[in-house]
Scaffold this active site. Structure first.
Site, PDB file in Angstrom:
ATOM      1  N   ASP A  33      -7.026  -7.938  -5.517  1.00 44.26           N
ATOM      2  CA  ASP A  33      -7.911  -8.326  -4.411  1.00 44.26           C
ATOM      3  C   ASP A  33      -7.725  -9.803  -4.060  1.00 44.26           C
ATOM      4  OD1 ASP A  33      -9.842  -8.050  -2.512  1.00 44.26           O
ATOM      5  OD2 ASP A  33     -11.528  -7.892  -3.904  1.00 44.26           O
ATOM      6  N   HIS A  50      -0.742 -10.259   2.070  1.00 40.69           N
ATOM      7  CA  HIS A  50      -0.253  -8.998   1.512  1.00 40.69           C
ATOM      8  C   HIS A  50       1.229  -9.121   1.117  1.00 40.69           C
ATOM      9  CE1 HIS A  50      -4.007  -7.261   2.503  1.00 40.69           C
ATOM     10  NE2 HIS A  50      -3.807  -7.158   3.798  1.00 40.69           N
ATOM     11  N   LEU A 144       8.449   1.129 -18.656  1.00 43.27           N
ATOM     12  CA  LEU A 144       7.124   1.025 -18.019  1.00 43.27           C
ATOM     13  C   LEU A 144       6.955   2.042 -16.884  1.00 43.27           C
ATOM     14  CD1 LEU A 144       4.560  -1.044 -17.603  1.00 43.27           C
ATOM     15  CD2 LEU A 144       5.857  -1.674 -15.578  1.00 43.27           C
TER      16      LEU A 144
HETATM   17  C1  FPP Z   1      -7.058  -6.369  -1.175  1.00 42.53           C
HETATM   18  O1  FPP Z   1      -7.104  -7.676  -0.691  1.00 42.53           O
HETATM   19  C2  FPP Z   1      -5.679  -5.925  -1.193  1.00 42.53           C
HETATM   20  C3  FPP Z   1      -5.211  -4.833  -0.560  1.00 42.53           C
HETATM   21  C4  FPP Z   1      -6.050  -3.925   0.211  1.00 42.53           C
HETATM   22  C5  FPP Z   1      -3.774  -4.521  -0.594  1.00 42.53           C
HETATM   23  C6  FPP Z   1      -3.103  -4.786  -1.884  1.00 42.53           C
HETATM   24  C7  FPP Z   1      -1.648  -4.701  -1.714  1.00 42.53           C
HETATM   25  C8  FPP Z   1      -0.776  -5.537  -2.296  1.00 42.53           C
HETATM   26  C9  FPP Z   1      -1.158  -6.604  -3.210  1.00 42.53           C
HETATM   27  C10 FPP Z   1       0.679  -5.376  -2.092  1.00 42.53           C
HETATM   28  C11 FPP Z   1       1.088  -4.034  -2.576  1.00 42.53           C
HETATM   29  C12 FPP Z   1       2.490  -3.957  -2.836  1.00 42.53           C
HETATM   30  C13 FPP Z   1       3.198  -2.821  -2.866  1.00 42.53           C
HETATM   31  C14 FPP Z   1       4.553  -2.879  -3.363  1.00 42.53           C
HETATM   32  C15 FPP Z   1       2.669  -1.527  -2.396  1.00 42.53           C
HETATM   33  P1  FPP Z   1      -7.905  -7.958   0.658  1.00 42.53           P
HETATM   34  O2  FPP Z   1      -6.956  -7.803   1.787  1.00 42.53           O
HETATM   35  O3  FPP Z   1      -9.102  -7.064   0.748  1.00 42.53           O
HETATM   36  O4  FPP Z   1      -8.308  -9.437   0.441  1.00 42.53           O
HETATM   37  P2  FPP Z   1      -9.658 -10.142   0.921  1.00 42.53           P
HETATM   38  O5  FPP Z   1     -10.784  -9.482   0.163  1.00 42.53           O
HETATM   39  O6  FPP Z   1      -9.449 -11.554   0.546  1.00 42.53           O
HETATM   40  O7  FPP Z   1      -9.758  -9.933   2.401  1.00 42.53           O
END
Ligand code: FPP
Length: 253
Positions: A33, A50, A144
């Site tokens: 997050d 992201h 893994l």
């Molecule tokens: C939450 O942060 C994150 C997500 C909804 C997406 C997580 C995805 C990744 C870290 C990349 C994934 C990688 C692959 C290879 C699939 P948020 O956007 O809700 O953050 P915020 O709360 O600060 O707005």
């Protein structure tokens, strides 16, 4: 040459000792997050967070491997994430393909097996094709297990399990009396996986957000204020060390 050998050996042993953690958690699950906030702090669009988060995934897979973690389940896209603006959803669902395009060779070198949990069939074709290819390509790897939770929601998973079980009971595959925790677990996406030992959530939020509600019953939780794009080996190692200090009693004494 022969003079140098003992010194070389000693140095190698020290380095290995340095990275070894005894009794690492077998299964680590992570709610990644804070990508959006990371980007906002830098005046960048949310998708930049992201993208950065994707590269951190690669680093953390390497570290998990190094510390002998066997299963790493990452919450990459939840059933609730469809509510985000279309451009962000599209970007998030392109990330698996992008990740695999860049890092699949390295995953192969590191003997990583790739799997997913969640409703796979309704994902865009390009996402499914890239992941399906990676699943097949890595299927014989026995290092893994990198398990992406994609289009995953725990309540949906539980209801889906109940519906499938009821059909199987109707078809006399088993009777209600036989239903126990193990049998129920077999109907979840995580069938065959041990429950997570450690759950990490970044960015200071302390909630489960519909992630693995059944499977986390006895899991140790570890929260950090660090935003996912800033998550690194040092912080991950700290979570593993803290985990080792916990006394897991599973309801006993
Ligand atoms: C939450 O942060 C994150 C997500 C909804 C997406 C997580 C995805 C990744 C870290 C990349 C994934 C990688 C692959 C290879 C699939 P948020 O956007 O809700 O953050 P915020 O709360 O600060 O707005």
């Amino acid at each position: 040459m022969s003079m140098k050998l003992p010194f070389f050996r000693k140095k190698r042993a020290a380095a290995i000792e340095d990275i070894t953690l005894e009794n690492p958690p077998n299964h680590v699950a992570i709610i990644m997050d804070g990508n959006g906030r990371w980007a906002k702090k830098r005046g960048l669009p949310r998708i930049a967070g992201h993208k950065e988060g994707m590269d951190v995934v690669k680093n953390i897979v390497t570290v998990a491997n190094k510390y002998n973690v066997k299963i790493l389940t990452l919450y990459a896209f939840s059933t609730e994430n469809w509510k985000r603006p279309k451009a962000e959803v599209d970007f998030l669902l392109r990330l698996p393909k992008e990740f695999l395009h860049v890092y699949l060779p390295e995953m192969m070198e590191n003997n990583v097996r790739i799997e997913t949990i969640g409703e796979f069939d309704v994902l865009p074709n390009h996402t499914k094709a890239a992941i399906q290819y990676a699943k097949e390509k890595t299927s014989n790897n026995d290092g893994l297990l990198l398990n992406f939770a994609l289009n995953y929601g725990s309540r949906f998973e539980i209801l889906r399990a109940i519906k499938q079980m009821m059909t199987d009971i109707d078809e006399s595959k088993f009777s209600v009396d036989e239903l126990d925790e193990q049998l129920f677990s077999n109907y979840l996406y995580t069938n065959g996986l041990t429950d997570p030992d450690l759950l990490i959530r970044t960015s200071g939020e302390q909630r489960l957000s519909n992630f693995l509600l059944w499977q986390l019953a006895y899991t140790e939780f570890w929260f950090t204020d660090v935003l996912w794009p800033d998550f690194n080996e040092e912080i991950f190692r700290q979570s593993l060390l803290d985990y080792q200090q916990r006394k897991r009693r599973y309801g006993g004494i």
